[in-house]
Each structure stands twice: as C-alpha cells, then as structure tokens.
Scaffold this motif. Structure first.
Motif, PDB file in Angstrom:
ATOM      1  N   GLY A  17       0.666  -1.187   0.062  1.00 24.00           N
ATOM      2  CA  GLY A  17      -0.034  -0.002   0.085  1.00 24.00           C
ATOM      3  C   GLY A  17       1.042   1.026   0.022  1.00 24.00           C
ATOM      4  N   MET A  18       0.188   2.353  -0.232  1.00 26.96           N
ATOM      5  CA  MET A  18       0.887   3.631  -0.785  1.00 26.96           C
ATOM      6  C   MET A  18       1.865   4.020   0.543  1.00 26.96           C
ATOM      7  SD  MET A  18      -2.332   6.070  -1.321  1.00 26.96           S
ATOM      8  CE  MET A  18      -1.372   7.263  -1.416  1.00 26.96           C
ATOM      9  N   GLY A  35      -0.403  -2.427   4.483  1.00 29.55           N
ATOM     10  CA  GLY A  35      -1.338  -1.495   4.787  1.00 29.55           C
ATOM     11  C   GLY A  35      -0.506  -0.263   4.279  1.00 29.55           C
ATOM     12  N   ALA A  36      -1.200   0.826   3.834  1.00 31.08           N
ATOM     13  CA  ALA A  36      -0.795   2.009   3.399  1.00 31.08           C
ATOM     14  C   ALA A  36       0.274   2.664   4.841  1.00 31.08           C
ATOM     15  CB  ALA A  36      -1.754   2.959   3.106  1.00 31.08           C
ATOM     16  N   ARG A  79      -5.185  -9.583   9.343  1.00 32.83           N
ATOM     17  CA  ARG A  79      -6.060 -10.591   9.421  1.00 32.83           C
ATOM     18  C   ARG A  79      -5.196 -11.532   8.202  1.00 32.83           C
ATOM     19  NH1 ARG A  79      -8.338  -9.505   4.363  1.00 32.83           N
ATOM     20  NH2 ARG A  79      -8.423  -7.552   3.890  1.00 32.83           N
TER      21      ARG A  79
END
Ligand SMILES: CC(C)(COP(=O)(O)OP(=O)(O)OC[C@H]1O[C@@H](n2cnc3c(N)ncnc32)[C@H](O)[C@@H]1OP(=O)(O)O)[C@@H](O)C(=O)NCCC(=O)NCCS
Length: 213
Positions: free
Chosen positions: A165-166, A184-185, A208
């Motif tokens: 993610g970014m 995740g970002a 998760r």
C-alpha cells in the motif's frame, strides 16, 4: 510513427495507463472493459470499444496494456491476451530510473520518478507506481503491485502477487514477504511477512489473513 495500443480497463486507472502509454510513444486506439455501461464512453478522447473478450478475439498481434490493480485479475487477463497472440509491451516512464544492472520482467509497468537499484528484479506482470524505491538486490515476484511512494529496502525477497500500500516502507533486514501478502498504507514492515497475511501499522502487525474467494 507511434505504435497503436489498446488499454484493458476503462476506469480511472485506465486513463493513467493510457497517459503513460502515450508518454512511452504509443498511440491509444481505445479501451476495453467488462462493464458494458462503459462501452461507447470516451476516456481522454478515446472510445471504450467493448468488452474484454473482443480484445482477445479481434485484435490478435496488437499491443495491449492492462490497467487493473488487482494482482490476480490482472495476471489472468494478461495471460489471456498473450494466449490470444496479443503483445504486452513493458511500459517504463522515461523519468523512472532503472539501473542497467536491474531486471524488469515481461509486461511490467513502471511509473515516473521510481528508482530500481542495482541487481533489483521486478517480476513479470508487476506494477510499480510513482516515487517508489526498490533498493539493490531485492527481488519482486510475479504480478505484484507496489503503490505510490513506497520504500523497499535491500536484499528482500518479495513473493508473487504481493500488494504494498501507498507510502509503506519495508526495511532492509526483512528477508521475505510471502505470496499474496498485503501491506497496509503507511506501514513500516520490520519483520518477515507470512503468505496471505494482511499487515499494517508502525511497526506492521498482522491484521488478518487474506479472504479466500
Ligand atoms: C491494510 C488494509 C488492506 C486493511 O484493510 P481491511 O482488512 O479492510 O482492514 P480494516 O480497515 O477493517 O482495519 C482493520 C484494522 O487495521 C487498522 N488499519 C487498517 N489499515 C491500516 C494502515 N494502513 N495502517 C495502520 N492501521 C491500519 C484499522 O485501524 C483497524 O484497526 P482496529 O481493528 O484496531 O480498529 C487497508 O487498510 C490498506 O491500508 N490498504 C492499502 C490502500 C492503498 O494503499 N491503496 C493504494 C491504491 S494505489
């Protein structure tokens, strides 16, 4: 004379990839999309010509770029096009910096201001977004997506279909990101990430496992 290219995916990312293809010297002939409500509309002045099967069936030997962020869906579509004798050129923005000792796989897309260092490898069918650094001796597997502004450290083994993610950082010292993992970002990954794991945060922790379809 500019070579023609068709863009698969008539969403906003389709416009981005059309723009990149033009910068890379192609002339966009039109878009294809599974969503019939988009057919007949125009994107950047070019028409959405039909559903995806048309591309495979009618335009064998033409050039295509696949503007689909989802790794599994993109790989499937790219393989269908290749089986239908379509060609998928690598698209590298002229303002990306690729070491002459780096390897960029088949059908990859590399956006502007990205730097792929010495002996780094980007696997077939992967997308590397703008302002990403992939440091030296890192291997990115088939069909990965690295979003804007990520920093990937040196000597890391990233397996197939990983999504980063970014703005995420994967620190040097991490050895492996397992296949189908999602980062995740804005996360900072400090340890290895398991197969099909979704991790996020600073430092990144397991959120998760990936949902199976
Ligand atoms: C990591 C991610 C995939 C998780 O999505 P999800 O499974 O739907 O997770 P949820 O939104 O339900 O969040 C689950 C938990 O993780 C946290 N979380 C989610 N994303 C986070 C992130 N990037 N950083 C830190 N924590 C995050 C949530 O706050 C939540 O915490 P809680 O349980 O304490 O409330 C998603 O948030 C993400 O970052 N996606 C990347 C987006 C991106 O960069 N897109 C680029 C497009 S080019």
């Amino acid at each position: 004379m500019a070579k023609d290219i068709f863009i698969i995916g008539a969403g906003t990312y389709g416009a981005v990839i059309a723009d990149l293809a033009e910068v890379c010297g192609y002339s966009v002939s039109g878009f294809y999309d599974d969503d019939s409500s988009k057919v007949g509309k125009t994107i950047l002045g070019k028409r959405v010509l039909g559903k995806l099967d048309c591309a495979k069936d009618i335009h064998a030997k033409a050039n295509y770029a696949v503007a689909i962020g989802d790794n599994s869906v993109r790989i499937l579509k790219l393989k269908e096009i290749i089986e239908g004798n379509g060609k998928i050129p690598v698209l590298i923005h002229p303002k990306a910096e690729i070491s002459k000792y780096a390897r960029i796989g088949k059908a990859c897309i590399i956006h502007a201001l990205t730097y792929i260092w010495t002996e780094a490898e980007i696997g077939d069918f992967s997308i590397v977004s703008p302002e990403v650094i992939v440091a030296h001796h890192t291997k990115v597997g088939e069909g990965c997506f690295i979003a804007n502004g990520c920093r990937v450290g040196a000597g890391i083994n990233i397996a197939e279909r990983v999504f980063i993610g970014m703005g995420a950082t994967v620190m040097t010292g991490v050895k492996k990101i397992g296949r189908d993992a999602i980062i995740g970002a804005g996360s900072v990954v400090t340890k290895d990430v398991g197969t099909e794991s979704v991790v996020a945060g600073v430092p990144a922790k397991l959120v998760r496992k990936v949902d199976k379809v």
